[in-house]
Scaffold this motif. Structure first.
Motif, PDB file in Angstrom:
ATOM      1  N   ALA A 130      25.823  -3.012  -4.746  1.00 53.26           N
ATOM      2  CA  ALA A 130      25.050  -3.426  -3.452  1.00 53.26           C
ATOM      3  C   ALA A 130      25.363  -2.191  -3.042  1.00 53.26           C
ATOM      4  O   ALA A 130      26.556  -1.550  -2.554  1.00 53.26           O
ATOM      5  N   GLN A 131      24.070  -1.608  -2.234  1.00 53.00           N
ATOM      6  CA  GLN A 131      24.558  -0.180  -2.113  1.00 53.00           C
ATOM      7  C   GLN A 131      24.054  -0.051  -0.367  1.00 53.00           C
ATOM      8  O   GLN A 131      22.795  -0.800  -0.323  1.00 53.00           O
ATOM      9  N   LEU A 132      24.743   0.974   0.308  1.00 55.26           N
ATOM     10  CA  LEU A 132      24.330   0.902   1.249  1.00 55.26           C
ATOM     11  C   LEU A 132      23.821   1.905   1.433  1.00 55.26           C
ATOM     12  O   LEU A 132      24.872   3.487   1.135  1.00 55.26           O
ATOM     13  N   LEU A 133      22.691   2.610   1.665  1.00 54.01           N
ATOM     14  CA  LEU A 133      21.380   3.410   1.383  1.00 54.01           C
ATOM     15  C   LEU A 133      21.541   4.581   3.419  1.00 54.01           C
ATOM     16  O   LEU A 133      21.840   3.541   3.937  1.00 54.01           O
ATOM     17  N   ALA A 134      21.513   5.319   3.132  1.00 56.74           N
ATOM     18  CA  ALA A 134      21.069   6.190   3.891  1.00 56.74           C
ATOM     19  C   ALA A 134      20.426   5.653   5.052  1.00 56.74           C
ATOM     20  O   ALA A 134      19.838   5.419   4.855  1.00 56.74           O
ATOM     21  N   PRO A 135      20.022   5.938   6.211  1.00 53.24           N
ATOM     22  CA  PRO A 135      19.266   5.095   7.271  1.00 53.24           C
ATOM     23  C   PRO A 135      18.711   5.816   7.518  1.00 53.24           C
ATOM     24  O   PRO A 135      17.173   5.296   7.983  1.00 53.24           O
ATOM     25  N   VAL A 136      18.446   7.409   7.122  1.00 55.71           N
ATOM     26  CA  VAL A 136      17.619   8.497   7.089  1.00 55.71           C
ATOM     27  C   VAL A 136      17.035   8.697   5.948  1.00 55.71           C
ATOM     28  O   VAL A 136      18.670   8.947   5.579  1.00 55.71           O
ATOM     29  N   GLU A 137      16.044   9.159   5.638  1.00 55.56           N
ATOM     30  CA  GLU A 137      15.596   9.982   3.857  1.00 55.56           C
ATOM     31  C   GLU A 137      16.120  11.563   4.177  1.00 55.56           C
ATOM     32  O   GLU A 137      16.405  11.783   5.395  1.00 55.56           O
ATOM     33  N   GLY A 138      17.884  12.551   3.240  1.00 51.80           N
ATOM     34  CA  GLY A 138      17.584  13.360   3.146  1.00 51.80           C
ATOM     35  C   GLY A 138      19.158  13.295   3.734  1.00 51.80           C
ATOM     36  O   GLY A 138      20.170  14.182   4.213  1.00 51.80           O
ATOM     37  N   GLU A 139      19.553  12.406   3.988  1.00 53.79           N
ATOM     38  CA  GLU A 139      20.880  11.631   4.771  1.00 53.79           C
ATOM     39  C   GLU A 139      22.202  11.484   3.895  1.00 53.79           C
ATOM     40  O   GLU A 139      22.064  11.196   2.837  1.00 53.79           O
ATOM     41  N   SER A 140      23.127  11.597   4.050  1.00 52.31           N
ATOM     42  CA  SER A 140      24.352  11.470   3.220  1.00 52.31           C
ATOM     43  C   SER A 140      25.565  10.976   4.220  1.00 52.31           C
ATOM     44  O   SER A 140      25.863  11.429   5.369  1.00 52.31           O
ATOM     45  N   PRO A 141      27.089  10.347   3.137  1.00 57.25           N
ATOM     46  CA  PRO A 141      27.539   9.939   3.988  1.00 57.25           C
ATOM     47  C   PRO A 141      28.908  11.203   4.654  1.00 57.25           C
ATOM     48  O   PRO A 141      28.554  12.001   3.030  1.00 57.25           O
ATOM     49  N   VAL A 142      28.761  10.858   5.601  1.00 58.26           N
ATOM     50  CA  VAL A 142      30.409  12.109   6.104  1.00 58.26           C
ATOM     51  C   VAL A 142      31.358  11.742   5.665  1.00 58.26           C
ATOM     52  O   VAL A 142      32.920  12.417   5.232  1.00 58.26           O
TER      53      VAL A 142
END
Length: 736
Positions: free
Chosen positions: A233-245
């Protein structure tokens, strides 16, 4: 010339007992027998389209993928017709992979690629020649066994016949002969069956995919289960081009059944032994994301306004898509009356029933994989897999599954969904099934883009269209979805601009052009591609021109279609079907002429309006369609019906809103497609012109927007130019 294959009966039966034919890239037919077939199957240009077994089973392979459009039936029917196969003995087999030189669709750049209603059009002649070549080998082989002239040997379904002697052999008996004659004359066009001789094409045989779907036995990639498989199950970035900090998963990682929590560049993935565990654990994650993406400022309302402004700015650079004469100069002729109007469409989600998913098992060395995927392109998916694993395509064992809907969404999605599944499987060294929930699918959708259309035309003294300019503003779909193809496209985006050609209309000075904008979201083709928004704008505008010329919409279009007998035929048919212009009290009719590539169509909508709510109701819809030749008439009607419903849903209800870079909708409660009780009665008439067969899966969509909008004007006297026709938009228009 083709190859000769001769083996003994004993050796043949010992070596699989089957006769196989392949249509080669240069158009010849090749026969492979027994061990030769097995040995050559992996060699380039030697994979078979059809196999005939001694038990009379005929196995026909097809290169397109089944997503509910019926290619599992229609494509094998074409080969079976020329082969003269007994349909009851035919088995069909989906092609998972193979050399494009043998299996590729010439209408999709030679790839295994299913999109744009291209399957029947692209494979028609390939499958005909495969069937005719196989039939010729059967005839020559039987003639040699009987010591009879091949010219005296004919076929009936599943049987080879020598009428002068009364001798008969089944196809299976010919396949079991000790001597197969494959050095036969090449198939010429004159050898192919004429339309009048068809026994199978044009009939309504049962669709091969339907029984398993009814029984719940059809297997999709979301159904695949493998030994040792885990669920992601994948939690994807809420906005394109962002990544987890930062990712806080300390508690989650210790849950019973959780295998791992893995951070990817654009997402955090929970992998568990059960899907329910993975989904629940994902909800418990605490993730902080970067907030530096340029898409953070994306706003669909602002983008729509900017897109309309770009279309209306005639000084802004545009790329010519279709040009006949000099429309810009002709529009400046002050002796002719100038008519202008602008139209818009908004973001749309594909809404396929089966959310995106993939199953992959990466090899121990990380350089190969076995994949199960419902995809519109085996070629693209295998290419993505090979690139992801930095390997060669021969290391990818691919299983092309049926799809629970696609509508363009499953063309290029391997770039994210399949890629991530492979990365997870390689890291975990276990088979992985990655599933996106409906919310994942909506929030990360590749959308049909916002478009704006500036229409300009002049009418001469007799009320005819002297010049017309169709200016489309939109981001490029190809640039995002298929960047390698965009590089060679010279800024010509067929996914945006197809349908803007207006080739059937007799307009001497004509220009269609594309103002290419920066995208504000992920964009992709949607059912009907450019034809849907482009025909909507054009057909609304044609009605406005008819009114300006003091002509009725039927006569005005018949004049424009003076050089298109096929176009006039569908127009006249739908006018007669609907008794156009004689709607019951409180209702009105609207007309639209449309096409989709080589398929021509026309539609009439009958609508009513509840002024107090602004709700438009479509009660009936009539469609007349000329597909050239109807391979499977009942299925063709079903595809047109589906396209009409799909189009009506998009123009009456569906819309994606984006604010601060995030899609606001999440599921079918706030992204509402047309409900069953809202579906109108749809009547379809097929008008065969005898032209080459063309697609039917998308022709229903382009005719809907103009037909409903024009009916709205007939009912209210107001022009609705912005899609979707939501109640709020309708009420605002009525108050204006």
């Amino acid at each position: 010339m083709t190859l000769t294959a001769e083996v003994s009966r004993r050796g043949f039966l010992r070596a699989t007992g089957a006769l196989s034919f392949a249509v080669m890239a240069e158009g010849t037919v090749r026969v492979l027998v027994g061990k030769a077939m097995a040995q050559e199957a992996a060699a380039p240009l030697a994979n078979a389209w059809v196999t005939i077994s001694p038990d009379n089973t005929v196995t026909i392979r097809f290169g397109s993928t089944e997503m509910g459009q019926g290619v599992m039936t229609s494509l094998p029917m074409i080969l079976a017709e020329e082969l003269d196969a007994d349909w009851a003995r035919v088995r069909v087999q989906q092609l998972d992979q193979g050399p494009a030189s043998v299996y590729g669709n010439p209408d999709t750049g030679g790839m295994l690629f299913t999109a744009g209603s291209s399957s029947v059009a692209g494979y028609f002649n390939i499958m005909r020649r495969a069937g005719a070549g196989a039939r010729r080998i059967l005839v020559y082989s039987a003639a040699a066994a009987w010591n009879a002239p091949a010219a005296e040997v004919t076929t009936e379904p599943g049987i080879v016949v020598h009428a002068p002697s009364g001798r008969r052999m089944t196809f299976g008996e010919v396949a079991a002969l000790p001597r197969i004659i494959s050095q036969v004359p090449e198939i010429a066009d004159a050898d192919l069956k004429p339309r009048a001789a068809y026994r199978l094409l044009g009939t309504n045989v049962g669709r091969r995919d339907i029984p398993d779907k009814i029984r719940g036995a059809a297997v999709y990639s979301i159904d695949v289960r493998l030994p040792g498989m885990v669920y992601a199950a994948q939690l994807l970035a809420p906005v394109e081009g962002e990544s987890p900090v930062s990712v806080d998963h300390a508690g989650v990682a210790a849950w019973d059944g959780v295998v791992d929590v893995i951070t990817l560049p654009h997402s955090v993935v929970v992998v568990a032994e059960r899907w329910e565990t993975a989904l629940k654990a994902r909800a418990a994650l605490k993730v902080e994301w970067t907030r530096t993406s340029p898409f953070r400022t994306a706003d669909s309302a602002a983008e729509r306004a900017a897109t309309l402004q770009a279309a209306d700015d005639l000084q802004r650079t545009a790329v010519a898509w279709q040009q006949r004469g000099d429309a810009v100069a002709a529009l400046g002729d002050r002796q002719h009356r100038l008519v202008e109007a602008s139209f818009t469409t908004e973001y749309l989600y594909h809404g396929q029933m089966e959310p995106l998913n993939a199953v992959a098992a990466v090899d121990a060395d990380g350089k190969g994989a076995e994949i199960w995927l419902g995809t519109q392109s085996q070629s693209i998916s295998i290419g993505v897999a090979a690139q992801t694993l930095q390997t060669t395509p021969d290391r990818i064992r691919f299983h092309a599954m049926q799809m629970g809907g696609a509508f363009g969404r499953r063309t290029f999605f391997a770039r994210d969904n399949l890629r991530d599944t492979l990365l997870l499987s390689r890291q975990l060294k276990r088979p992985v099934k990655l599933i996106w929930t409906r919310e994942d699918d909506v929030k990360n959708g590749w959308l049909r883009p916002i478009t704006a259309h500036r229409m300009q035309a002049t009418l001469n003294e007799s009320g005819a269209v002297a010049a017309l300019r169709h200016r489309v503003a939109s981001p490029s779909i190809l640039e995002y979805a298929a960047p390698s193809r965009w590089q060679g496209a010279q800024n010509r985006d067929l996914l945006v601009m197809e349908g803007a050609e207006s080739l059937d209309y007799d307009i001497g000075d004509y220009l269609a052009e594309h103002v290419i904008l920066e995208r504000g979201a992920r964009v992709s083709a949607w059912r009907g591609i450019g034809w849907a928004p482009n025909c909507f704008a054009r057909e609304c505008f044609i009605d406005e021109l008819a009114e300006a010329a003091h002509s009725d919409p039927v006569a005005f279009r018949r004049r424009l279609l003076a050089n298109s007998p096929r176009g006039r035929a569908v127009l006249d048919a739908v006018v007669a079907m609907s008794d156009f212009g004689k709607a019951p009290a409180g209702r009105a009719h609207g007309l639209a002429f449309a096409g989709y590539k080589a398929t021509l169509g026309a539609g009439v909508a009958e609508i009513s309006l509840a002024p107090e709510t602004g709700q438009i109701r479509v009660h009936r819809f009539w469609a007349a369609v000329d597909p050239g030749i109807a391979i499977h008439p009942r299925n063709l009607e079903a595809q047109v019906e589906g396209g009409v419903i799909f189009g009506l849903s998009g123009l009456l209800k569906e819309r994606i809103d984006i604010a601060a870079g995030e899609i606001r909708q999440s599921n079918f409660y706030d992204y509402q497609p047309l409900r069953m009780h809202e579906v109108p009665e749809v009547q379809v008439r097929i008008i065969e012109s005898g032209a080459a067969p063309s697609g039917s899966g998308e022709i229903g969509v382009p005719m809907t927007g103009g037909a409903v909008a024009n009916a709205f004007h007939a009912l209210t006297g107001r022009r609705i130019r912005d899609m979707p026709f939501t109640p709020e938009r309708v009420q605002a228009l009525l108050r204006a």
